[in-house]
Design a protein around this motif. Structure first.
Motif, PDB file in Angstrom:
ATOM      1  N   HIS A   1      38.593  81.085  22.985  1.00  0.00           N
ATOM      2  CA  HIS A   1      37.568  82.126  22.785  1.00  0.00           C
ATOM      3  C   HIS A   1      37.609  82.587  21.330  1.00  0.00           C
ATOM      4  O   HIS A   1      38.689  82.694  20.727  1.00  0.00           O
ATOM      5  N   ASP A   2      36.444  82.898  20.759  1.00  0.00           N
ATOM      6  CA  ASP A   2      36.354  83.461  19.413  1.00  0.00           C
ATOM      7  C   ASP A   2      35.539  84.753  19.503  1.00  0.00           C
ATOM      8  O   ASP A   2      34.316  84.712  19.674  1.00  0.00           O
ATOM      9  N   LEU A   3      36.228  85.884  19.384  1.00  0.00           N
ATOM     10  CA  LEU A   3      35.571  87.189  19.505  1.00  0.00           C
ATOM     11  C   LEU A   3      35.252  87.789  18.141  1.00  0.00           C
ATOM     12  O   LEU A   3      34.793  88.932  18.063  1.00  0.00           O
ATOM     13  N   SER A   4      35.489  87.017  17.068  1.00  0.00           N
ATOM     14  CA  SER A   4      35.286  87.553  15.723  1.00  0.00           C
ATOM     15  C   SER A   4      33.839  87.458  15.264  1.00  0.00           C
ATOM     16  O   SER A   4      33.476  88.063  14.256  1.00  0.00           O
ATOM     17  N   GLY A   5      33.033  86.670  15.964  1.00  0.00           N
ATOM     18  CA  GLY A   5      31.653  86.466  15.543  1.00  0.00           C
ATOM     19  C   GLY A   5      31.496  85.348  14.541  1.00  0.00           C
ATOM     20  O   GLY A   5      30.372  85.017  14.138  1.00  0.00           O
ATOM     21  N   GLU A   6      32.604  84.712  14.127  1.00  0.00           N
ATOM     22  CA  GLU A   6      32.555  83.656  13.120  1.00  0.00           C
ATOM     23  C   GLU A   6      31.985  82.350  13.652  1.00  0.00           C
ATOM     24  O   GLU A   6      31.486  81.523  12.888  1.00  0.00           O
ATOM     25  N   CYS A   7      32.048  82.128  14.944  1.00  0.00           N
ATOM     26  CA  CYS A   7      31.593  80.837  15.485  1.00  0.00           C
ATOM     27  C   CYS A   7      30.079  80.740  15.611  1.00  0.00           C
ATOM     28  O   CYS A   7      29.534  79.655  15.823  1.00  0.00           O
ATOM     29  N   GLY A   8      29.395  81.868  15.498  1.00  0.00           N
ATOM     30  CA  GLY A   8      27.939  81.841  15.609  1.00  0.00           C
ATOM     31  C   GLY A   8      27.424  82.120  17.006  1.00  0.00           C
ATOM     32  O   GLY A   8      26.215  82.189  17.209  1.00  0.00           O
ATOM     33  N   MET A   9      28.300  82.270  17.981  1.00  0.00           N
ATOM     34  CA  MET A   9      27.889  82.605  19.341  1.00  0.00           C
ATOM     35  C   MET A   9      28.496  83.952  19.721  1.00  0.00           C
ATOM     36  O   MET A   9      29.685  84.195  19.479  1.00  0.00           O
ATOM     37  N   SER A  10      27.685  84.795  20.299  1.00  0.00           N
ATOM     38  CA  SER A  10      28.153  86.141  20.633  1.00  0.00           C
ATOM     39  C   SER A  10      29.225  86.090  21.716  1.00  0.00           C
ATOM     40  O   SER A  10      29.220  85.195  22.564  1.00  0.00           O
ATOM     41  N   PRO A  11      30.154  87.054  21.714  1.00  0.00           N
ATOM     42  CA  PRO A  11      31.131  87.136  22.792  1.00  0.00           C
ATOM     43  C   PRO A  11      30.479  87.262  24.162  1.00  0.00           C
ATOM     44  O   PRO A  11      31.026  86.759  25.152  1.00  0.00           O
ATOM     45  N   SER A  12      29.319  87.876  24.214  1.00  0.00           N
ATOM     46  CA  SER A  12      28.624  88.017  25.504  1.00  0.00           C
ATOM     47  C   SER A  12      28.231  86.661  26.063  1.00  0.00           C
ATOM     48  O   SER A  12      28.413  86.381  27.256  1.00  0.00           O
TER      49      SER A  12
ATOM     50  N   VAL B   1      42.663  83.423  22.568  1.00  0.00           N
ATOM     51  CA  VAL B   1      41.705  84.052  21.654  1.00  0.00           C
ATOM     52  C   VAL B   1      42.100  83.634  20.243  1.00  0.00           C
ATOM     53  O   VAL B   1      43.175  84.024  19.742  1.00  0.00           O
ATOM     54  N   SER B   2      41.270  82.825  19.610  1.00  0.00           N
ATOM     55  CA  SER B   2      41.580  82.312  18.270  1.00  0.00           C
ATOM     56  C   SER B   2      41.106  83.279  17.188  1.00  0.00           C
ATOM     57  O   SER B   2      40.391  84.249  17.457  1.00  0.00           O
ATOM     58  N   LYS B   3      41.510  82.994  15.957  1.00  0.00           N
ATOM     59  CA  LYS B   3      41.099  83.781  14.780  1.00  0.00           C
ATOM     60  C   LYS B   3      41.379  85.276  14.974  1.00  0.00           C
ATOM     61  O   LYS B   3      40.562  86.143  14.614  1.00  0.00           O
ATOM     62  N   CYS B   4      42.555  85.584  15.560  1.00  0.00           N
ATOM     63  CA  CYS B   4      42.858  86.986  15.858  1.00  0.00           C
ATOM     64  C   CYS B   4      43.022  87.819  14.584  1.00  0.00           C
ATOM     65  O   CYS B   4      42.924  89.048  14.621  1.00  0.00           O
ATOM     66  N   ASP B   5      43.258  87.161  13.440  1.00  0.00           N
ATOM     67  CA  ASP B   5      43.384  87.895  12.179  1.00  0.00           C
ATOM     68  C   ASP B   5      42.053  88.493  11.735  1.00  0.00           C
ATOM     69  O   ASP B   5      42.023  89.397  10.884  1.00  0.00           O
ATOM     70  N   LEU B   6      40.952  88.006  12.324  1.00  0.00           N
ATOM     71  CA  LEU B   6      39.631  88.512  11.955  1.00  0.00           C
ATOM     72  C   LEU B   6      39.105  89.554  12.936  1.00  0.00           C
ATOM     73  O   LEU B   6      38.013  90.092  12.735  1.00  0.00           O
ATOM     74  N   LEU B   7      39.875  89.818  13.982  1.00  0.00           N
ATOM     75  CA  LEU B   7      39.411  90.779  14.981  1.00  0.00           C
ATOM     76  C   LEU B   7      39.424  92.199  14.416  1.00  0.00           C
ATOM     77  O   LEU B   7      40.345  92.579  13.681  1.00  0.00           O
TER      78      LEU B   7
END
Length: 441
Positions: A329-340, A362-368
């Motif tokens: 999962h990528d919750l940072s918004g960096e992947c281009g797809m919303s968490p929703s 949950v990847s990219k946790c440093d950007l959360l």
């Protein structure tokens, strides 16, 4: 007394020696003792040497059972693509066949020039026909029929080559072979019937030219099969008895980066969706044990009917291979797809493959950030508590990692090993059950 005596004598005669006859002195019928030999010993011998077996409640002979097994095609185990024969380019097949045909000499001892030329022409045309037809027949026989492949490899053929393209190329190949054989036999026969040396030479030239024209026109089927063989051989080999970790998630969430950290696989890593254009296999060595890991194309939020072939490849892996799932999962918004949207996809996959062993990351946790990422298309007033929680923290029990800052990677490796150990135990149990069923049946 004479009548009684006659009956007594007949009673002593074996039944195999009695025969109905017609009296010459009267119109009635009477029994005449006639010696008739029946092959009883042969019949008994045959009955003694034939063995029978009960199959599905019915008696069948051993020969019948063996013939049935020979006629029933065996379903291939996984790895059929590595057994494909090497395919020569069409131009090489033709040139090799022409060289061999032109080296064929007439049969020794033919003195008549016309007969000698007829003989040479017919033999050369027959050789050319066979040198082309034999490789084509070999390809047709050694490329497996799709319906006897493992379901995973069947899906790879359909999604990689296009539905029906594999069978279409093999059909073209068989049609080409039949045409070459038909024309070759026809012109060889005409050459053998020539009345003069000149006519035999003309028939030979005409036959060679005709076969070349057919092969130049339809020989592209051979090159199409060559490309198919190259594509299928490049497919990753999966060992069904080795535990496999499958990374799944939306596009560009960081699956490929985790594959590079966890395994020997070296996928391309770029900051745009659908970097992974196929199934990439790697290996993990943990505690002196070997495991497999596969990177899969990302999945979008849409129905199965609208999915592209890359997404269908991912579903094929999950459907047909015994894999443990590492869902990213990528919750940072960096992947281009919303968490929703990721939440909707995740819930669908979790429900569809609920029998799989599962680990959420949950990847990219440093950007959360402290506040969840909300896209403009999201409904901010949604009352779904699970979705609200997912936007901030991901699923329950999810592990936060960052490849860039090396956060949580050691814990991830530990959890992955536990996951694969559980998968290994499950595979062993399943294999034991199958062996018990085979023994009982």
């Amino acid at each position: 007394m004479s009548g009684t005596s006659s009956l007594f004598q007949l009673w002593q005669v074996p039944s195999s020696s009695l025969f109905l006859g017609r009296s010459k002195l009267s119109k009635g019928l009477y029994l005449v003792p006639v010696r008739v030999m029946y092959p009883m010993s042969c019949f008994c011998k045959q009955m003694q040497t034939t063995t029978y077996e009960i199959v599905k409640g019915s008696y069948v002979t051993q020969n019948q059972q063996e013939n049935k097994e020979k006629l029933t095609p065996k379903v291939e185990s996984i790895g059929a693509f590595q057994k494909l024969p090497m395919v020569m380019p069409s131009i090489d097949i033709l040139q090799s066949a022409l060289r061999k045909a032109k080296r064929v000499a007439p049969t020794k001892g033919i003195a008549n020039a016309a007969k000698r030329e007829r003989n040479k022409g017919a033999k050369q045309l027959d050789t050319l026909m066979k040198e082309i037809a034999v490789p084509l027949r070999t390809y047709k026989e050694n490329f497996p029929r799709k319906k006897y492949l493992h379901p995973y490899e069947r899906s790879l053929i359909e999604l990689t080559l296009g539905d029906g393209n594999y069978e279409e190329v093999l059909g073209k190949l068989e049609a080409l072979r039949k045409k070459v054989v038909s024309v070759g036999k026809e012109h060889a026969s005409l050459c053998a019937k020539s009345l003069s040396k000149r006519e035999a030479e003309e028939r030979l030239h005409e036959g060679l030219k005709r076969i070349e024209e057919i092969f130049y026109r339809d020989g592209k089927a051979v090159d199409e099969l060559l490309n198919i063989a190259k594509t299928l051989r490049a497919m990753p080999v999966v060992d069904l008895e080795t535990p496999t970790l499958c990374l799944v998630g939306a596009p560009n969430v960081g699956k490929s980066s985790l594959v590079r950290v966890l395994s020997t696989g070296k996928p391309e890593i770029c900051n745009y969706p659908f970097t992974t254009r196929g199934i990439l296999m790697g290996h993990i060595n943990l505690s002196y044990q070997n495991f497999q890991v596969t990177d899969t194309p990302g999945i979008l939020r849409r129905s199965d009917e609208d999915r592209n072939n890359l997404e269908k490849l991912t579903l094929a892996v999950l459907t047909h291979l015994p894999t443990a799932v590492l869902y990213v999962h990528d919750l940072s918004g960096e992947c281009g797809m919303s968490p929703s949207d990721q939440f909707v996809i995740y819930k669908e996959m979790r429900e569809r493959y609920r029998s799989h062993i599962w680990l959420d990351v949950v990847s990219k946790c440093d950007l959360l950030q402290e506040s969840p990422v909300i896209f403009a298309t999201d409904d901010c007033n949604v009352d779904n508590f699970e979705l609200v929680r997912y936007r901030k923290m991901g699923p329950d029990g999810a592990l936060n990692v960052s490849v860039k800052n090396e956060i949580g990677l050691q814990e991830l490796k530990k959890r992955v090993y536990e996951l694969l150990a559980s998968q290994s135990e499950r595979i062993k149990n399943q294999k034991s059950k199958e062996e018990e069923l085979e023994v009982s049946s």
